[in-house]
Design a protein around this motif. Sequence first.
Motif, PDB file in Angstrom:
ATOM      1  N   ARG A  58       1.264  18.740  -3.356  1.00  0.00           N
ATOM      2  CA  ARG A  58       1.268  17.874  -4.542  1.00  0.00           C
ATOM      3  C   ARG A  58       0.252  16.741  -4.420  1.00  0.00           C
ATOM      4  O   ARG A  58      -0.363  16.342  -5.414  1.00  0.00           O
ATOM      5  N   LEU A  59       0.054  16.235  -3.214  1.00  0.00           N
ATOM      6  CA  LEU A  59      -0.976  15.211  -3.004  1.00  0.00           C
ATOM      7  C   LEU A  59      -2.371  15.798  -3.237  1.00  0.00           C
ATOM      8  O   LEU A  59      -3.225  15.161  -3.861  1.00  0.00           O
ATOM      9  N   ALA A  60      -2.591  17.003  -2.743  1.00  0.00           N
ATOM     10  CA  ALA A  60      -3.902  17.641  -2.858  1.00  0.00           C
ATOM     11  C   ALA A  60      -4.286  17.918  -4.309  1.00  0.00           C
ATOM     12  O   ALA A  60      -5.461  17.808  -4.677  1.00  0.00           O
ATOM     13  N   PRO A  87       0.432  11.270  -7.232  1.00  0.00           N
ATOM     14  CA  PRO A  87      -0.588  10.261  -6.931  1.00  0.00           C
ATOM     15  C   PRO A  87      -0.059   9.292  -5.878  1.00  0.00           C
ATOM     16  O   PRO A  87       1.096   8.863  -5.957  1.00  0.00           O
ATOM     17  N   ALA A  88      -0.862   9.000  -4.901  1.00  0.00           N
ATOM     18  CA  ALA A  88      -0.411   8.103  -3.844  1.00  0.00           C
ATOM     19  C   ALA A  88      -1.596   7.425  -3.191  1.00  0.00           C
ATOM     20  O   ALA A  88      -2.655   8.020  -3.031  1.00  0.00           O
ATOM     21  N   LEU A  89      -1.393   6.199  -2.835  1.00  0.00           N
ATOM     22  CA  LEU A  89      -2.380   5.480  -2.050  1.00  0.00           C
ATOM     23  C   LEU A  89      -2.083   5.694  -0.570  1.00  0.00           C
ATOM     24  O   LEU A  89      -2.943   6.062   0.208  1.00  0.00           O
ATOM     25  N   LEU A 121       0.812  -1.220   0.000  1.00  0.00           N
ATOM     26  CA  LEU A 121       0.000   0.000   0.000  1.00  0.00           C
ATOM     27  C   LEU A 121       0.846   1.270   0.000  1.00  0.00           C
ATOM     28  O   LEU A 121       0.360   2.338  -0.347  1.00  0.00           O
ATOM     29  N   ILE A 122       2.109   1.158   0.386  1.00  0.00           N
ATOM     30  CA  ILE A 122       2.977   2.339   0.447  1.00  0.00           C
ATOM     31  C   ILE A 122       3.474   2.665  -0.951  1.00  0.00           C
ATOM     32  O   ILE A 122       4.172   1.879  -1.578  1.00  0.00           O
ATOM     33  N   THR A 123       3.085   3.832  -1.447  1.00  0.00           N
ATOM     34  CA  THR A 123       3.400   4.205  -2.822  1.00  0.00           C
ATOM     35  C   THR A 123       4.505   5.249  -2.916  1.00  0.00           C
ATOM     36  O   THR A 123       4.843   5.678  -4.020  1.00  0.00           O
ATOM     37  N   GLY A 124       5.057   5.663  -1.811  1.00  0.00           N
ATOM     38  CA  GLY A 124       6.140   6.632  -1.831  1.00  0.00           C
ATOM     39  C   GLY A 124       6.500   7.055  -0.424  1.00  0.00           C
ATOM     40  O   GLY A 124       5.794   6.737   0.532  1.00  0.00           O
TER      41      GLY A 124
END
Length: 98
Positions: free
Chosen positions: A80-82, A87-89, A64-67
């Motif tokens: 950047r997430l907002a 893109p990140a889970l 599940l860790i994408t970065g």
Amino acid sequence: MLELSWYGDRPVDLALGGSFHSGRLTIRGSQVGTVSPARRATRTHADRLALALDLLRDPVFDALITGASRFDELPGVLARLATGELPALCHLITYDEG
């Protein structure tokens, strides 16, 4: 299947049809805020934290860790997430100096 959501004080709909029974899925719930007075004596805060950490030791959750980013990068990472630029889970924030 893993369902993670913040529901606050809204009702929660959970589909129990389809592959729920044939796939032998499990429902696990967690309480982030306070625990109801009737259940407080069942487990202490330390007990609940220990259980959560124990469950997270399962390596299946590593997928599940994408970065990852350092804490000092957090303001830019959140921006950047907002916007979806990052893109990140599940984006990991580390507190080390390295």
